[in-house]
Design an enzyme around this catalytic site. Sequence first.
Site, PDB file in Angstrom:
ATOM      1  N   SER A 156      42.122  29.243  53.223  1.00  0.00           N
ATOM      2  CA  SER A 156      43.070  29.612  54.412  1.00  0.00           C
ATOM      3  C   SER A 156      43.540  28.539  55.047  1.00  0.00           C
ATOM      4  CB  SER A 156      41.996  30.452  55.381  1.00  0.00           C
ATOM      5  OG  SER A 156      42.877  30.810  56.554  1.00  0.00           O
TER       6      SER A 156
ATOM      7  N   TYR B  13      34.370  32.235  60.425  1.00  0.00           N
ATOM      8  CA  TYR B  13      35.502  32.258  59.558  1.00  0.00           C
ATOM      9  C   TYR B  13      35.823  30.908  59.260  1.00  0.00           C
ATOM     10  CZ  TYR B  13      39.706  33.931  57.131  1.00  0.00           C
ATOM     11  OH  TYR B  13      40.665  33.939  56.059  1.00  0.00           O
TER      12      TYR B  13
HETATM   13  N1  NAD Z   1      45.740  38.054  55.782  1.00  0.00           N
HETATM   14  C1  NAD Z   1      45.830  36.570  56.162  1.00  0.00           C
HETATM   15  O1  NAD Z   1      46.592  36.339  56.937  1.00  0.00           O
HETATM   16  C2  NAD Z   1      44.966  35.506  55.514  1.00  0.00           C
HETATM   17  C3  NAD Z   1      45.377  34.288  55.702  1.00  0.00           C
HETATM   18  C4  NAD Z   1      44.369  33.394  55.224  1.00  0.00           C
HETATM   19  C5  NAD Z   1      43.342  33.789  54.181  1.00  0.00           C
HETATM   20  N2  NAD Z   1      43.304  34.977  53.747  1.00  0.00           N
HETATM   21  C6  NAD Z   1      42.255  35.503  52.920  1.00  0.00           C
HETATM   22  O2  NAD Z   1      42.780  36.253  51.883  1.00  0.00           O
HETATM   23  C7  NAD Z   1      41.801  36.869  51.189  1.00  0.00           C
HETATM   24  C8  NAD Z   1      42.317  38.418  51.260  1.00  0.00           C
HETATM   25  O3  NAD Z   1      42.240  38.854  52.469  1.00  0.00           O
HETATM   26  P1  NAD Z   1      43.620  39.917  52.632  1.00  0.00           P
HETATM   27  O4  NAD Z   1      44.195  39.310  54.037  1.00  0.00           O
HETATM   28  O5  NAD Z   1      44.295  40.347  51.661  1.00  0.00           O
HETATM   29  O6  NAD Z   1      42.610  41.243  53.403  1.00  0.00           O
HETATM   30  P2  NAD Z   1      42.284  42.688  52.849  1.00  0.00           P
HETATM   31  O7  NAD Z   1      41.074  43.032  53.965  1.00  0.00           O
HETATM   32  O8  NAD Z   1      43.470  43.377  52.568  1.00  0.00           O
HETATM   33  O9  NAD Z   1      41.669  42.119  51.397  1.00  0.00           O
HETATM   34  C9  NAD Z   1      40.160  42.025  51.271  1.00  0.00           C
HETATM   35  C10 NAD Z   1      39.680  42.765  50.465  1.00  0.00           C
HETATM   36  O10 NAD Z   1      38.405  42.167  50.010  1.00  0.00           O
HETATM   37  C11 NAD Z   1      37.464  43.348  50.099  1.00  0.00           C
HETATM   38  N3  NAD Z   1      35.935  43.151  50.384  1.00  0.00           N
HETATM   39  C12 NAD Z   1      35.511  42.685  51.585  1.00  0.00           C
HETATM   40  N4  NAD Z   1      34.359  42.435  51.536  1.00  0.00           N
HETATM   41  C13 NAD Z   1      33.773  42.747  50.110  1.00  0.00           C
HETATM   42  C14 NAD Z   1      32.608  42.641  49.510  1.00  0.00           C
HETATM   43  N5  NAD Z   1      31.252  42.447  49.982  1.00  0.00           N
HETATM   44  N6  NAD Z   1      32.868  43.100  48.099  1.00  0.00           N
HETATM   45  C15 NAD Z   1      33.895  43.384  47.682  1.00  0.00           C
HETATM   46  N7  NAD Z   1      35.043  43.250  48.258  1.00  0.00           N
HETATM   47  C16 NAD Z   1      34.955  43.158  49.418  1.00  0.00           C
HETATM   48  C17 NAD Z   1      38.146  44.504  50.978  1.00  0.00           C
HETATM   49  O11 NAD Z   1      37.816  45.867  50.792  1.00  0.00           O
HETATM   50  C18 NAD Z   1      39.562  44.136  50.852  1.00  0.00           C
HETATM   51  O12 NAD Z   1      40.171  44.972  49.834  1.00  0.00           O
HETATM   52  C19 NAD Z   1      40.619  36.775  52.158  1.00  0.00           C
HETATM   53  O13 NAD Z   1      39.598  35.825  51.544  1.00  0.00           O
HETATM   54  C20 NAD Z   1      41.112  36.310  53.536  1.00  0.00           C
HETATM   55  O14 NAD Z   1      40.101  35.472  54.291  1.00  0.00           O
HETATM   56  C21 NAD Z   1      44.095  36.014  54.413  1.00  0.00           C
END
Ligand code: NAD
Length: 257
Positions: free
Chosen positions: A143, A156
């Site tokens: 991230s 986080y």
């Molecule tokens: N969206 C942003 O701005 C952003 C920025 C930087 C990093 N990220 C990272 O990107 C990654 C994906 O996040 P996203 O933004 O697509 O959000 P999202 O919530 O759409 O995707 C995350 C997925 O992980 C699943 N999940 C959570 N806990 C779980 C568990 N214990 N076992 C199995 N599945 C689980 C959720 O059900 C979800 O479908 C994450 O690691 C997040 O920290 C996101």
Amino acid sequence: MTMLAGQVAIVTGAGGGIGRGIVDRFVREGARVTAVDFDVERLEALAGLYGDAVRTVVADVADWDANRAVVETTLEAFGRLDCFVGNAGIFDHGMRLEAMEGANIPGAATELLGVNLIGYLLGVRASLDALRASKGNVILTGSFASTEPSGGGILYTISKHGVVGAVRQLAYELAPDIRVNGVSPGVAPTVLKGVSSLGQVEQSAVFPGTAALLPLARMPEAADFGGTYAFLASRDAAHITGSMLPVDSGLAIRGIG
Ligand SMILES: NC(=O)c1ccc[n+]([C@@H]2O[C@H](COP(=O)([O-])OP(=O)(O)OC[C@H]3O[C@@H](n4cnc5c(N)ncnc54)[C@H](O)[C@@H]3O)[C@@H](O)[C@H]2O)c1
């Protein structure tokens, strides 16, 4: 020729957001994918969409036995494993240390780190033999919060800083057989689950006002990140290991002007 022809990948957090974009792109590039999530409804939307090319598995990435079962299912279905993508994550919605009751911190830290960091280690550990056999690779989602403050709250931020350490240490430990890299998204318009032991529910991953701060002046779609993962998984990245690739819309070069 597609980038990932004949390859097999596991993608966690595949039910939506960035993870779903990775699955879609990997399939377009010729890979077969085990899509892992603990959100049953989200996975149901993916099941059947790509026929035999995608196998969906409901699993909690924080659980060791679940990770082993994911790898076993993958090997049974596809016969090999070339890439493990650790991507499942939850968010603390920017909560500061002083906003948490002291007594709640151990439980909240265990919950968040158990998914965002330990979940990655469990997935890599479970995949090791199969990845060694294929001379495969690992990609972990970091991230903007992997290097900077205020991309989240304290829990986080330490989890995502930890991803950098995991990528570098595992790249060291697993060379020369397995490459290990990370992708650090800046912002993506997704809805991230919160820390349930703190009473947090799903909430937008993007803090209000962020869109106006992006030097590239465009909010990416969640699907826009898949190509970077495909590149790192491909032979074009054969000489890259131990790297975090930022996909941050220019956030790191905002400067003070
Ligand atoms: N969206 C942003 O701005 C952003 C920025 C930087 C990093 N990220 C990272 O990107 C990654 C994906 O996040 P996203 O933004 O697509 O959000 P999202 O919530 O759409 O995707 C995350 C997925 O992980 C699943 N999940 C959570 N806990 C779980 C568990 N214990 N076992 C199995 N599945 C689980 C959720 O059900 C979800 O479908 C994450 O690691 C997040 O920290 C996101």
